[in-house]
Scaffold this motif. Structure first.
Motif, PDB file in Angstrom:
ATOM      1  N   ASN A  68       0.728  -1.209   0.109  1.00  0.00           N
ATOM      2  CA  ASN A  68       0.046  -0.090  -0.165  1.00  0.00           C
ATOM      3  C   ASN A  68       0.916   1.501  -0.127  1.00  0.00           C
ATOM      4  OD1 ASN A  68      -2.591  -1.162  -0.237  1.00  0.00           O
ATOM      5  ND2 ASN A  68      -2.577  -1.374   2.131  1.00  0.00           N
ATOM      6  N   VAL A 109       1.760   2.214  -3.590  1.00  0.00           N
ATOM      7  CA  VAL A 109       0.655   2.369  -4.667  1.00  0.00           C
ATOM      8  C   VAL A 109       0.504   3.912  -4.884  1.00  0.00           C
ATOM      9  CG1 VAL A 109      -1.789   2.373  -5.026  1.00  0.00           C
ATOM     10  CG2 VAL A 109      -0.443   0.548  -4.115  1.00  0.00           C
ATOM     11  N   ILE A 110       0.438   4.745  -3.767  1.00  0.00           N
ATOM     12  CA  ILE A 110       0.420   6.242  -3.766  1.00  0.00           C
ATOM     13  C   ILE A 110       1.785   7.087  -3.799  1.00  0.00           C
ATOM     14  CG2 ILE A 110      -0.128   8.159  -2.679  1.00  0.00           C
ATOM     15  CD1 ILE A 110      -2.818   6.428  -1.681  1.00  0.00           C
ATOM     16  N   PHE A 145      -4.166  12.088  -6.617  1.00  0.00           N
ATOM     17  CA  PHE A 145      -2.865  11.484  -6.340  1.00  0.00           C
ATOM     18  C   PHE A 145      -2.188  10.932  -7.594  1.00  0.00           C
ATOM     19  CE2 PHE A 145      -5.587  10.880  -2.685  1.00  0.00           C
ATOM     20  CZ  PHE A 145      -4.820  11.118  -1.590  1.00  0.00           C
ATOM     21  N   VAL A 184      -0.234   8.008  -8.813  1.00  0.00           N
ATOM     22  CA  VAL A 184      -0.116   6.764  -8.408  1.00  0.00           C
ATOM     23  C   VAL A 184       0.596   5.740  -9.248  1.00  0.00           C
ATOM     24  CG1 VAL A 184      -2.387   6.683  -7.163  1.00  0.00           C
ATOM     25  CG2 VAL A 184      -2.345   5.910  -9.440  1.00  0.00           C
ATOM     26  N   HIS A 185       0.907   4.550  -8.710  1.00  0.00           N
ATOM     27  CA  HIS A 185       1.871   3.672  -9.576  1.00  0.00           C
ATOM     28  C   HIS A 185       1.122   3.217 -10.900  1.00  0.00           C
ATOM     29  CE1 HIS A 185       3.976   0.078 -10.478  1.00  0.00           C
ATOM     30  NE2 HIS A 185       4.870   0.358  -9.745  1.00  0.00           N
ATOM     31  N   ALA A 220      -1.228   0.133 -10.648  1.00  0.00           N
ATOM     32  CA  ALA A 220      -2.114  -0.138  -9.627  1.00  0.00           C
ATOM     33  C   ALA A 220      -3.449   0.120 -10.134  1.00  0.00           C
ATOM     34  CB  ALA A 220      -1.984   0.993  -8.674  1.00  0.00           C
ATOM     35  N   ILE A 248      -5.860   1.412  -5.000  1.00  0.00           N
ATOM     36  CA  ILE A 248      -5.911   2.736  -4.739  1.00  0.00           C
ATOM     37  C   ILE A 248      -6.665   2.980  -3.400  1.00  0.00           C
ATOM     38  CG2 ILE A 248      -6.364   4.949  -5.525  1.00  0.00           C
ATOM     39  CD1 ILE A 248      -5.284   4.102  -8.326  1.00  0.00           C
ATOM     40  N   THR A 265      -9.628   7.009 -12.288  1.00  0.00           N
ATOM     41  CA  THR A 265      -8.181   6.847 -12.648  1.00  0.00           C
ATOM     42  C   THR A 265      -8.072   7.503 -14.117  1.00  0.00           C
ATOM     43  OG1 THR A 265      -8.259   4.571 -13.350  1.00  0.00           O
ATOM     44  CG2 THR A 265      -7.523   5.142 -11.180  1.00  0.00           C
TER      45      THR A 265
END
Length: 92
Positions: free
Chosen positions: A3, A6-7, A28, A30-31, A34, A39, A56
């Motif tokens: 986790n 991820v961010i 955010f 993010v990966h 992900a 997320i 996303t």
């Protein structure tokens, strides 16, 4: 995926700041790999809030010119997380 991986970072822009106050939505970085479920779990675990919705988008890299050739910056993934009306995240 863990986790914490991820961010990558919260995005602080004019648009995201406006969405925080009016829609209770936070943006955010993010990966790339992900998914929405990961997320959601990461935001709920890290910030201790209740997430209602995750949106996303994959952002393409921009073309850049170097001395003799054209290159491209790397692409990245952005997530907009909508929180419950009783939840808030203090980014500052």
């Amino acid at each position: 995926m863990d986790n914490t991986n991820v961010i990558i970072k919260p995005l602080v822009t004019e648009k995201s700041t406006h969405q925080q106050t009016s829609l209770n939505a936070y943006a955010f970085h993010v990966h790339q790999k992900a998914n929405k479920r990961q997320i959601k779990q990461a935001v709920e675990q890290i910030y201790s809030v209740k997430v209602l919705e995750v949106r996303t988008m994959n952002r393409k890299g921009k073309p850049r010119r170097t001395r003799y050739k054209e290159t491209k910056t790397s692409g990245w993934k952005r997530a907009v997380v909508v929180l419950d009306e009783n939840s808030r995240i203090d980014l500052f």
